[in-house]
Design an enzyme around this catalytic site. Structure first.
Site, PDB file in Angstrom:
ATOM      1  CG  HIS A   1      -1.944   0.968   1.352  1.00 30.85           C
ATOM      2  ND1 HIS A   1      -1.940   2.407   1.314  1.00 30.85           N
ATOM      3  CD2 HIS A   1      -3.260   0.669   0.781  1.00 30.85           C
ATOM      4  CE1 HIS A   1      -3.124   3.011   1.030  1.00 30.85           C
ATOM      5  NE2 HIS A   1      -4.025   2.002   0.976  1.00 30.85           N
TER       6      HIS A   1
ATOM      7  CG  ASP B   1      -8.009  -3.251  -2.737  1.00 32.58           C
ATOM      8  OD1 ASP B   1      -9.414  -2.781  -2.800  1.00 32.58           O
ATOM      9  OD2 ASP B   1      -7.098  -2.156  -3.220  1.00 32.58           O
TER      10      ASP B   1
END
Length: 420
Positions: free
Chosen positions: A299, A356
């Site tokens: 991320h 996700d």
């Protein structure tokens, strides 16, 4: 006030240092160009603070996410999505009377103008729901053009987006539209508009309801990401709420932003079709010459385990078990995570599963197609976008106008076409 010193071509410039309530430090370069003629360069804005905000706090090193000071873990466990909407937009958790009034507004404004159904007829049969969603939201500004109605427009948009989203899905599969129902709560109403068909009773699963409510909370805001920054950028021009939020939906539709959970499911499906040899794909991910990317890991902000991913991983097991379903993709996902978290390559690079990685599996278990994954993301992110739009307007934010470093041709004369 503390300061930082910049030395440029033997000249020194004193720049103010600002500090956030959680100890974050920023160097204020507002007057840098005026003082020195220079600008800062930060492609992708990874180290640039575009604003101050009291909405969301993230500590990527420690894996912390808070909305208005409340830990995401506590909100996901104890709050409803409607409560979190109110919290983000108005700054505090609502008392019972405030929540009742807010809920009434969300119920009252769910219907679309009947003429808007004609817009759906103009889209091709295979129109992507996200493209339809952004178009329909933008069109709301033609029905509610009065800027003095901004407070009601907030209610209208919060209430109508799930109606627009559900109708977009029905359009994409050729089923009759289902109208919103005032006797249902926010999440239940969305589920019935998605899955109910005329003349057939639809039973709303409490498991699906709980899971979707939590997923919407986890998506509700995430500081200055691509779509939220877009909302602030467009809103800074004075654009109306509907047009501004439509721009955020467009930004979210990109595969590098809101489309990432769809990419994870596609990747897991490809691994399953290849014999579920997850070790092979771990090796491919580590090979610099291999174009394969392990989606759902790493991320831009978190350099620790994404706190939202922990919540979703636990929920995925629970949802599949309680719905009585199995999904081979969940087993592959767990194996990938286990192997990656024991591998020095991923440990050194601090590549952990993000939001996700597991969210798409829950959506699949609920019967939602991949085309709707990003639409669900948009419904969840809406209160965060509105909160940032409102914060910017209430604070009299400046028109956004980034600078650039020109690297094109120097001055050159025009040559007539016959002499070129």
């Amino acid at each position: 006030m503390s300061t930082a010193t910049l030395e440029l071509e033997s000249k020194r410039y004193s720049l103010p240092v600002v500090q956030g309530t959680e100890g974050e430090v920023g160097i204020d370069i507002t007057r840098l160009r005026k003082q020195s003629g220079a600008i800062s360069m930060d492609p992708g804005f990874g180290n640039t603070g575009s604003c101050t905000s009291s909405i969301t706090f993230i500590d990527g090193e420690a894996g912390i996410l808070r909305y208005r000071g409340y830990a995401i873990e506590e909100l996901a466990e104890k709050a409803s999505f409607v409560e979190v909407m109110y919290l983000l937009i108005y700054g505090s958790l609502p008392v019972r009377a405030e929540l009742d009034v807010f809920t009434q507004h969300l119920t009252k404004h769910t219907l679309l103008h009947e003429d808007m159904k004609k817009f759906y007829e103009g889209f091709p049969p295979g129109a992507q729901p996200m493209a339809v969603l952004s178009s329909m939201v933008s069109s709301l500004s033609t029905y509610y053009p009065d800027p003095e109605q901004d407070e009601y427009n907030i209610f209208r948009l919060l209430a109508k987006l799930k109606t627009i989203a559900a109708l977009s899905y029905k359009k994409s599969i050729g089923q009759p539209y289902m109208y919103p129902r005032n006797d249902l709560d926010f999440v239940s109403d969305f589920l019935q508009m998605m899955f109910a068909v005329p003349s057939e009773p639809y039973v709303i699963s409490s498991v699906a309801h709980q899971a979707l409510d939590m997923l919407l909370i986890l998506h509700a805001d995430h500081e200055q990401n691509c779509s939220t920054s877009t909302v602030r950028m467009v809103g800074s021009s004075g654009a109306d709420l509907f047009s501004t939020i439509s721009s955020g939906i467009c930004a979210l539709s990109g595969p590098l932003h809101g489309g990432a959970n769809t990419a994870v499911v596609d990747m897991l499906g490809a691994i399953a079709a290849d014999g579920a040899d997850y070790s092979k794909y771990i090796r491919k991910a580590k090979d610099r010459n291999d174009p394969f990317r392990l989606m759902g890991f790493g991320h831009r902000v978190y350099k620790n385990y994404d706190p939202r991913a922990k919540l979703i991983k636990n929920a995925a097991d629970r949802v599949l078990e309680q719905l009585g379903r199995t999904d081979p993709l969940l087993d592959i996902a767990k194996d990938l995570e286990r192997v990656a978290l024991e591998d020095e390559y991923f440990i050194e690079r601090r590549l952990f599963p993000n939001l996700d990685f597991y969210s798409g599996i829950i959506y699949r278990a609920m019967g939602l197609p991949t085309t709707m994954f990003t639409v669900l993301f948009a419904i969840g992110r809406l209160p965060g976008w509105i909160a940032h739009w409102k914060e910017m307007h209430d604070g009299k934010g400046r028109l956004h106008r980034p600078r650039q470093l020109y690297v094109g041709s120097n001055l050159r004369p025009y040559v007539p076409i016959g002499d070129r």
